[in-house]
Design an enzyme around this catalytic site. Structure first.
Site, PDB file in Angstrom:
ATOM      1  N   LYS A   1       0.849  -1.194   0.000  1.00  0.00           N
ATOM      2  CA  LYS A   1       0.000   0.000   0.000  1.00  0.00           C
ATOM      3  C   LYS A   1       0.882   1.241   0.000  1.00  0.00           C
ATOM      4  CE  LYS A   1      -4.453   0.082   2.324  1.00  0.00           C
ATOM      5  NZ  LYS A   1      -5.079   0.169   3.636  1.00  0.00           N
TER       6      LYS A   1
HETATM    7  O1  G3P Z   1      -9.332   1.027   4.285  1.00  0.00           O
HETATM    8  C1  G3P Z   1      -9.131   2.291   4.824  1.00  0.00           C
HETATM    9  C2  G3P Z   1      -9.756   2.381   6.150  1.00  0.00           C
HETATM   10  O2  G3P Z   1      -9.020   1.651   7.096  1.00  0.00           O
HETATM   11  C3  G3P Z   1      -9.993   3.768   6.617  1.00  0.00           C
HETATM   12  O3  G3P Z   1     -11.190   3.739   7.281  1.00  0.00           O
HETATM   13  O4  G3P Z   1     -12.945   4.490   8.785  1.00  0.00           O
HETATM   14  O5  G3P Z   1     -10.546   5.152   9.202  1.00  0.00           O
HETATM   15  O6  G3P Z   1     -11.814   6.140   7.320  1.00  0.00           O
HETATM   16  P1  G3P Z   1     -11.648   4.959   8.199  1.00  0.00           P
END
Ligand code: G3P
Length: 223
Positions: free
Chosen positions: A84
């Site tokens: 990533k």
């Molecule tokens: O896949 C990306 C994810 O981990 C981010 O999620 O909820 O932190 O925006 P969030």
């Protein structure tokens, strides 16, 4: 549509693998920090033993040489590791260099269709628009997914759109309708997708009626 689990928690990953719906896993430094307790490498190796699908491991260095070193290190841990790389000028160069080396990348922190287009052109195999974080700032995160899917299809780009930052089951349905090739979900959202009050009520009713019928039969036999 492929379903990835967005977690570094191996117990959650094992559970979803048993359900038969796990196609891969995405991790990031925040998700690793939530579980801790072991090195990132050892957790990644364990995840790669559970699933043969793509497992995303995120670089944290911010300059090219450091990112390349981390990426090559992750790629050597298991054949299904995907590196990533955050979207940036440096990130694009790293994606392009890794593509030349045959190392697959997932371009993360995508917030516009243009960013996704550039990541695909640089050679990323997965493009990760962050839906929930766009919604958080009063934008329509799913529109970024729709636009990017259309662009990938228009030009037959060799990349898949991975809807990330999925926060609730409706996001998942919308991502599927938008034609996202992959969505990565927290364990909780996957559980929310399984359960429905009418399903739970129906199971309870069938069980109760079954017990009633058996009791009536036993009573008839006994009399
Ligand atoms: O896949 C990306 C994810 O981990 C981010 O999620 O909820 O932190 O925006 P969030």
């Amino acid at each position: 549509m492929k379903i990835f689990l967005d977690t570094a928690d191996v117990n959650e990953i094992r559970t979803v693998a048993r359900w038969g719906v796990l196609d891969g896993v995405t991790t990031n430094p925040t998700l690793y920090a939530k579980v801790g307790g072991a090195s990132y490498d050892s957790i990644l190796r364990e995840i790669c033993r559970i699933t043969s699908g793509p497992v995303s491991a995120e670089v944290v260095a911010e300059e090219i040489d450091g990112m390349l070193t981390e990426a090559r290190h992750f790629a050597a841990l298991a054949p299904n590791i995907v590196v990533k790389v955050p979207m940036s000028e440096v990130g694009l160069e790293v994606i392009s260099r890794l593509a030349e080396e045959g190392i697959r990348t997932n371009c993360t922190l995508i917030f516009s269709a243009n960013q996704g287009l550039l990541a695909a052109k640089a050679g990323a195999s997965l493009l990760s628009p962050f839906v929930g974080r766009l919604d958080d700032i009063n934008e329509d995160g799913m529109q970024c997914v729709r636009d990017l899917v259309e662009i990938v299809e228009n030009f037959d780009l060799d990349a898949e759109v991975l809807a990330a930052s999925i926060r609730h089951p409706l996001h998942m349905t919308q991502a599927a309708l938008a034609g996202a090739h992959v969505a990565t979900l927290p364990f909780k959202v996957l559980q929310q997708m399984i359960h429905h009050p009418l399903t739970d009520k129906g199971i309870a009713t069938f069980r109760a009626d079954w017990e009633k019928a058996r009791a009536a039969l036993a009573e008839r036999k006994g009399s």
